[in-house]
Scaffold this active site. Structure first.
Site, PDB file in Angstrom:
ATOM      1  N   PRO A 133       0.939  -1.005   0.018  1.00 37.29           N
ATOM      2  CA  PRO A 133       0.147  -0.037   0.069  1.00 37.29           C
ATOM      3  C   PRO A 133       0.832   1.142  -0.149  1.00 37.29           C
ATOM      4  O   PRO A 133       0.265   2.254   0.081  1.00 37.29           O
ATOM      5  CB  PRO A 133      -0.753  -0.137   1.268  1.00 37.29           C
ATOM      6  CG  PRO A 133       0.168  -0.968   2.400  1.00 37.29           C
ATOM      7  CD  PRO A 133       0.794  -1.884   1.332  1.00 37.29           C
ATOM      8  N   GLU A 134       2.150   1.207  -0.161  1.00 37.65           N
ATOM      9  CA  GLU A 134       2.984   2.411   0.096  1.00 37.65           C
ATOM     10  C   GLU A 134       2.670   3.510  -1.034  1.00 37.65           C
ATOM     11  O   GLU A 134       2.470   4.404  -0.459  1.00 37.65           O
ATOM     12  CB  GLU A 134       4.634   1.936  -0.181  1.00 37.65           C
ATOM     13  CG  GLU A 134       5.300   1.021   0.744  1.00 37.65           C
ATOM     14  CD  GLU A 134       5.035  -0.324   0.582  1.00 37.65           C
ATOM     15  OE1 GLU A 134       5.669  -1.184   1.170  1.00 37.65           O
ATOM     16  OE2 GLU A 134       3.995  -0.725  -0.090  1.00 37.65           O
ATOM     17  N   ILE A 135       2.169   3.267  -2.149  1.00 38.03           N
ATOM     18  CA  ILE A 135       1.825   4.102  -3.236  1.00 38.03           C
ATOM     19  C   ILE A 135       0.632   4.909  -2.914  1.00 38.03           C
ATOM     20  O   ILE A 135       0.444   6.139  -2.955  1.00 38.03           O
ATOM     21  CB  ILE A 135       1.626   3.377  -4.409  1.00 38.03           C
ATOM     22  CG1 ILE A 135       1.633   4.417  -5.677  1.00 38.03           C
ATOM     23  CG2 ILE A 135       0.057   2.709  -4.510  1.00 38.03           C
ATOM     24  CD1 ILE A 135       2.881   5.042  -6.118  1.00 38.03           C
ATOM     25  N   LEU A 137       0.272   6.066  -0.080  1.00 34.72           N
ATOM     26  CA  LEU A 137       0.739   7.151   1.016  1.00 34.72           C
ATOM     27  C   LEU A 137       1.979   8.049   0.426  1.00 34.72           C
ATOM     28  O   LEU A 137       2.344   8.920   1.039  1.00 34.72           O
ATOM     29  CB  LEU A 137       1.411   6.548   2.359  1.00 34.72           C
ATOM     30  CG  LEU A 137       0.673   5.381   2.928  1.00 34.72           C
ATOM     31  CD1 LEU A 137       1.265   4.677   4.098  1.00 34.72           C
ATOM     32  CD2 LEU A 137      -0.786   6.008   3.273  1.00 34.72           C
TER      33      LEU A 137
END
Length: 255
Positions: A133-135, A137
Site C-alpha cells: 500500500p505504499e503508493i 501514502l
C-alpha cells in the site's frame, strides 16, 4: 523462551521461533527491527538450531509495515530505518546458514511483506492478506521492484505494486509468493512441521546448497539503490501529506 520488548525468541526441537509482539499491528520500529536482526543472528550462531520460523503473536496480524511516525522525522531517521529493513535484514537472512520460514496468519503489508519475503518459504493461513500500500501514502515499495517481477512477471508485479490493492492467499499462491495455504489455526504447526523436514537434512548440504541457491537468485546489488529510492520518495511533499493523512484518518490532498 526469551522475551524482548517487541518479540519473543524460543528454541525447541532444533527450531528457533521468532514471534513478533508489538501491538496493535507489529509496526516496524527501529527497535523492533534491531531486535529481529539480533534474533536472526542469534539463530545463525547457534549450531543446535537447524531452521527458523518467523511468525506473529498477534491474532490476524503479521505486520502492517513501517512505523509511519518515523516517516515524519528527519531524513537520517528514515534512512536508519530503511538500512535496517532493507540492508541489514537481507544481510542477516543471507548469512543465516539455515532455512527460514515465514508463518503468516494475518495481514502482511508493505514492510511486513519485506519481512515475509526475506524468508526462504512462506506459509499462509486462509485469512492471510497481502499488499503493497505504499503508493497510497506517496511512498514507494522500492525493494520489491527487485524481486517481485522475477517471481510473478513484470506486468503482474507492476499492477500489484502501483495499485496498492490487497490480495488473499489463493492469489498469492497462484503468483508463486506463497508455498502453502493451511487453515488459520494450523499455520504455526505447519511451519514447524516443514522446519523439522529441513532440520533432518544433512547440515553441510543444507548450508552449502542454500548459499548457492541465494547466490543464483541474488538481488543484493540493487538494495542500496532501493534505499535511495525510498528515502527520496519519503522526503517528498506527497509522502509527507500521505503519511499525515493516514495518521489523521483523512483523505490525502495531493498537490
Amino acid at each position: 523462551m526469551t522475551a524482548h520488548e517487541n518479540l519473543q525468541y524460543e528454541v525447541s526441537g532444533r527450531i528457533a521461533e521468532i514471534s513478533l509482539a508489538r501491538p496493535p499491528v507489529n509496526a516496524l520500529s527501529l527497535s523492533l527491527l534491531e531486535q529481529l536482526i539480533a534474533a536472526l543472528g542469534r539463530a545463525a550462531a547457534d549450531d543446535e538450531v537447524r531452521a527458523v520460523v518467523l511468525t506473529s503473536s498477534l491474532p490476524r496480524r503479521f505486520s502492517a509495515g513501517l512505523d509511519l511516525a518515523t516517516m515524519l522525522k528527519s531524513p537520517a531517521d528514515v534512512r536508519g530505518l530503511l538500512d535496517k529493513l532493507y540492508v541489514e535484514l537481507a544481510g542477516v537472512q543471507h548469512d543465516l546458514g539455515k532455512p527460514s520460514i515465514a508463518a503468516v496468519g494475518g495481514a502482511a503489508r508493505g514492510g511486513g511483506m519485506t519481512l515475509a519475503i526475506s524468508c526462504d518459504v512462506l506459509i499462509a493461513g486462509q485469512s492471510a492478506t497481502f499488499g503493497y500500500p505504499e503508493i497510497d501514502l506517496g511512498l514507494i515499495p522500492a525493494i520489491h521492484f527487485l524481486h517481485l517481477p522475477r517471481i510473478v512477471g513484470r506486468h503482474r508485479a507492476f499492477e500489484l505494486l502501483f495499485s496498492g490493492r490487497a490480495f488473499g492467499p489463493e492469489e498469492a499462491a497462484s503468483l508463486g509468493l506463497v508455498s502453502r495455504i493451511v487453515p488459520d489455526e494450523k499455520v504455526r504447526e505447519e511451519a514447524h512441521a516443514m522446519a523439522q523436514v529441513f532440520a533432518k537434512k544433512p547440515r553441510a548440504a543444507m548450508r552449502l546448497g542454500r548459499a548457492a541457491f541465494l547466490r543464483a537468485n541474488d538481488y543484493g546489488r540493487g538494495i542500496a539503490n532501493a534505499v535511495e529510492t525510498f528515502c527520496e520518495a519519503a522526503a517528498s511533499a506527497d509522502a509527507q501529506e500521505g503519511v499525515r493523512a493516514f495518521i489523521e484518518k483523512r483523505p490525502p490532498s495531493w498537490k
